[in-house]
Design an enzyme around this catalytic site. Sequence first.
Site, PDB file in Angstrom:
ATOM      1  N   THR C  37       2.937   7.321  -2.452  1.00  0.00           N
ATOM      2  CA  THR C  37       1.848   7.588  -1.520  1.00  0.00           C
ATOM      3  C   THR C  37       0.877   6.441  -2.092  1.00  0.00           C
ATOM      4  OG1 THR C  37       2.325   9.757  -1.527  1.00  0.00           O
ATOM      5  CG2 THR C  37       0.190   9.023  -0.572  1.00  0.00           C
ATOM      6  N   HIS C  40       1.567   3.109  -0.701  1.00  0.00           N
ATOM      7  CA  HIS C  40       1.103   3.057   0.786  1.00  0.00           C
ATOM      8  C   HIS C  40      -0.576   2.700   0.774  1.00  0.00           C
ATOM      9  CE1 HIS C  40       4.808   4.096   2.726  1.00  0.00           C
ATOM     10  NE2 HIS C  40       4.847   5.433   2.055  1.00  0.00           N
TER      11      HIS C  40
END
Lengths: 340, 340, 340, 340
Positions: C37, C40
Amino acid sequence: MIKARPEPGATLAEMELPKIQNDEVLIEVKSAAVCGTDVHFFQWDSTAANFPVYLPLILGHEYSGDVIEVGQDVEGISVGDRVSVETHVPCGKCYSCGIGNGHNCQDMKLVGINYPGAFARYAKAPSHVVYRLPAGVTYEEGSLFEPAGVAMRGIDEAHISPGDTVVILGCGPIGLVAAQMAPAVGATQVVAIDVNDFRLKMAHAMGAQTLNPLRDNVAEQVRRISGRRGGADVVLEISGAPEVYDYLFDLLRPEGRVVTIGHVSRPISLNVSRQINLKGVSLKGVFGRRIWETWEHLSSLVAAKRIDLSAVITHRFPLEAYEEAFAQAHGRAGKILFVP
Amino acid sequence: MIKARPEPGATLAEMELPKIQNDEVLIEVKSAAVCGTDVHFFQWDSTAANFPVYLPLILGHEYSGDVIEVGQDVEGISVGDRVSVETHVPCGKCYSCGIGNGHNCQDMKLVGINYPGAFARYAKAPSHVVYRLPAGVTYEEGSLFEPAGVAMRGIDEAHISPGDTVVILGCGPIGLVAAQMAPAVGATQVVAIDVNDFRLKMAHAMGAQTLNPLRDNVAEQVRRISGRRGGADVVLEISGAPEVYDYLFDLLRPEGRVVTIGHVSRPISLNVSRQINLKGVSLKGVFGRRIWETWEHLSSLVAAKRIDLSAVITHRFPLEAYEEAFAQAHGRAGKILFVP
Amino acid sequence: MIKARPEPGATLAEMELPKIQNDEVLIEVKSAAVCGTDVHFFQWDSTAANFPVYLPLILGHEYSGDVIEVGQDVEGISVGDRVSVETHVPCGKCYSCGIGNGHNCQDMKLVGINYPGAFARYAKAPSHVVYRLPAGVTYEEGSLFEPAGVAMRGIDEAHISPGDTVVILGCGPIGLVAAQMAPAVGATQVVAIDVNDFRLKMAHAMGAQTLNPLRDNVAEQVRRISGRRGGADVVLEISGAPEVYDYLFDLLRPEGRVVTIGHVSRPISLNVSRQINLKGVSLKGVFGRRIWETWEHLSSLVAAKRIDLSAVITHRFPLEAYEEAFAQAHGRAGKILFVP
Amino acid sequence: MIKARPEPGATLAEMELPKIQNDEVLIEVKSAAVCGTDVHFFQWDSTAANFPVYLPLILGHEYSGDVIEVGQDVEGISVGDRVSVETHVPCGKCYSCGIGNGHNCQDMKLVGINYPGAFARYAKAPSHVVYRLPAGVTYEEGSLFEPAGVAMRGIDEAHISPGDTVVILGCGPIGLVAAQMAPAVGATQVVAIDVNDFRLKMAHAMGAQTLNPLRDNVAEQVRRISGRRGGADVVLEISGAPEVYDYLFDLLRPEGRVVTIGHVSRPISLNVSRQINLKGVSLKGVFGRRIWETWEHLSSLVAAKRIDLSAVITHRFPLEAYEEAFAQAHGRAGKILFVP
């Protein structure tokens, strides 16, 4: 009624009485119900191809009747017993059967698909899939044990807690039975969804709140009904309509549960991240009934009048009127029976 | 009403309004119910000694009321909220609390035992054990959420399947509520057993079949009722009477389930081999309600009118008549309330 | 390290020590791991948009350290405690929290997403999401409790039975930890699948059988390995690669179980009838760890040396080298740590 | 070896080869183990009276061998198969069998009790209780599948979570196998308790921590070992010694789980309120193995060398030395086998 060729339609013929093996029984059919699968086979549409059908075949796998002959090795079933029959015939030898999953046997026969069915005056059945009807249950009700058992299995797998909000997608006969079962096992809010107002009306008569996605914002309405839970605890997908997957997961609260029963004619699109993972969804696909756990649950509810299977029956035909019966299956109908 | 000394009786006194901490709330008591535990404390009998009581103490832990003041750190509860209160006050730090077993916290406070109770005009409560009543639930019903929650927890732990035969031993208020809940979650045969015919009559009015072991051969009757299951699927022991253990396990079918709720005053004799092992029995002891899972289940059933808590109330007294109220607890009574 | 703008990259800045609230603690970060994450968000790709990020933001939510200050209302945590932190900050008030699903709270904060993260020297944390590390667990291991907890939750939700065949799709850090856990809880066949041979080699070193779908017919191989079970009992989907859904359901035996953990960047196509219903599949989406049940399970396995979290670490960087660290996350890497 | 009369002892006789029915098989016995039940019958003590024995009888129900003949209706088993046999012969017709509880059938036969046993050169068996041994499993191991299956069932029913502390009361063969299984399914602390130091030494060699209640304060020690959990998560009672019930429940943490396997010769005294209810204990009595779920679990663990059944064997005798074998069963012994 014989399905002889891979094309629409079927024929009616006078046949010899089936010869039974040592472990089989012969049943005089008293009531036989038309399943959606029968309709697929009758019409020979694309769904039919998903099943291992061997033609020629006698269709029909939802039925009840009287045992009129038993094979010499049969124990526990006698001539005169009033019975219904499980469609999934487990082999009893494979790994699935060994761990109690005979309903999804790795070498399974299916009545009315690759074992002769019951749209006939007499039908044979392997003795280990014959279920004796409790006293007070009618033949018509007994012929619905197989499809109602799918509803029962769905309800069992949904693990409904007291006070749950349960959404039922699809108000055909199985959905209508599920709509009766959900409150009988503790759900306090039951929401039935369909695009067919005739069927919604039947669901309403059985006590469910109803929504029609052609008119209602179903996700918004279910959230309103479920209050601070933020969505339904349980969704039972029984319609088989691919469109419902557009909104199905929006109906659920976090960590909600889905049971899928309806066979969908084409692949659906799934956003695993948003619709499954972030929401913490549990999903269970149902094929058949646990043998005999599901049947015992169902049978007790019916015998105690906690649910009324007869309420989903809308039409009765003699076998001779089979073309009319199958034509009716597309219209304003609940369950359609063949009765002698 | 104050329990000041370790001897029978109690006294009534005018007291100052309780001062609340930052994480507590103050509640104006609208209804408070008498629990068997209160009776033990009032009489100061042998059972009282099992609990960690600190005197002087205000008794009473089953109640509802209006929030009239909230501490400065309290979130989610406001003045004017109609509430009930969980008796088991979890610490939130221990291993039990960490894995979701706050109801059996390793450093638990108990309202009305070592935290001030509610046989009073006003009561304070830690904010994290305050439960807001849904609309439509009365104060009287709300004051029964705590004991009814014990019934709910028992029903939840019993894992009732559709069509089960459920035996309820003991038809006091908790048993009577359980007798309503069992069919609401799918049981089709509910058998209530007690030696007190007044209470059996109440159970009968709630739809249960009733047996009195002083008159009936209960094991034989339960086997008859359960048919080929060979006994009850579930027994809920709520009476606390040691005698029932003489026959309790005979009531069960193989692999049956027992939930014990009733506190038994003396050890019972158990034949592990015959009564537990060979029969494959599952047994679960229940102490308190899962916070808030049990409350949510109960609350939804009550709000949906699937059960009627008011049906177990037989007497209402002002707090001033506390001696009469406690005297009544031994006679022909269901639940006894103190109301302003 | 601050993510200031919705575009690729981040900046490093000297900041004031965070001020803590009464219920927060201040932690000196000893080890912080890079999560997918974080990558990202760093790159600000399409997946980032699925999360409720508020910029500017300090990234990083997998970390351990020493408590150096505690708020005045904090109980059970002291200065000097060695701790790790749960990313999902439950509100404690909503329905989800009430029934024990705080990990999927309806009003959740997420550390490193909408609450300041830990790619920094010091980080604050709400005290109720702070977990004390057991003696003998290193800071580096402690910084992996959060992602390893995802693996643990997946394993828990998979309900592995003794002797199960478990397939792990995706051999990133979470998959590699799961590959160690599966045999530790009873699986006897563990098959790790990935297209990255570097990661497969790591999985092999941890005892798993390995398959590469670029070379192997994975469905055929898994059926061979699982013998007469006819497929894997359990599949853990951790890769997030949409392609795996082409064959995932073919890996399963009838009534097999799937746990999905990996976030998939685009919708996948699902044949509900064939892949879910007829096979009787159970599927569970996992988001976060049960608080604290999952942590306790993990913590005990690590402390007892039943699994070795350090084996998945391949790189360590100082925070200053953040660009190199994020660049590495795409190559031949297991877990990448920031250490002081 | 024949038990002819209700008195201590047995006789050895040359008999005709058993004649098999259509659904039976004939097995050449390769290894047969002595069970505690056999000892009770041999000695004809008070415990023997709890079982429905029909004399004369061939004792022995834990065995393995080669199939040398199959009845004409037998499917799935062939001459030459290496097999073990389930003792509990389910009828397949009753309610228990119908819902998957064939191990506790309401019309059950028991090998070596009311169906001829296996302390003989050849034994017949109903084909539906014959289990084929996986490749690589020896006959000696195969003859222990029945008792090891009791351990497996106990472990399965204990629902062990990763990191659990498991206490095993009684280090006979079943306890010793359970002591190997507990860590294989995720327990990180295994504490074996017995008064027999020979057996404790065997348990220690299998990796368990050991306590002797004659020397150790077991409750205190278990609490110490389990740390802040406050007691064991799971206790498996396998000893059958009534004395252990004096402290068994003190070993458990709140909401802990007990599985009872050992047959206790006399009733024990139970404080339901303190030992069960206030502690929130779950208790499950185990009789037999789930057919075939338990066997599959066990078989996979053995085949994968996750447990070593041979480690509990201490003595091997020819059938002719049966008196010496039974004498040995009281002394410094693990499992005793009869081998040809």
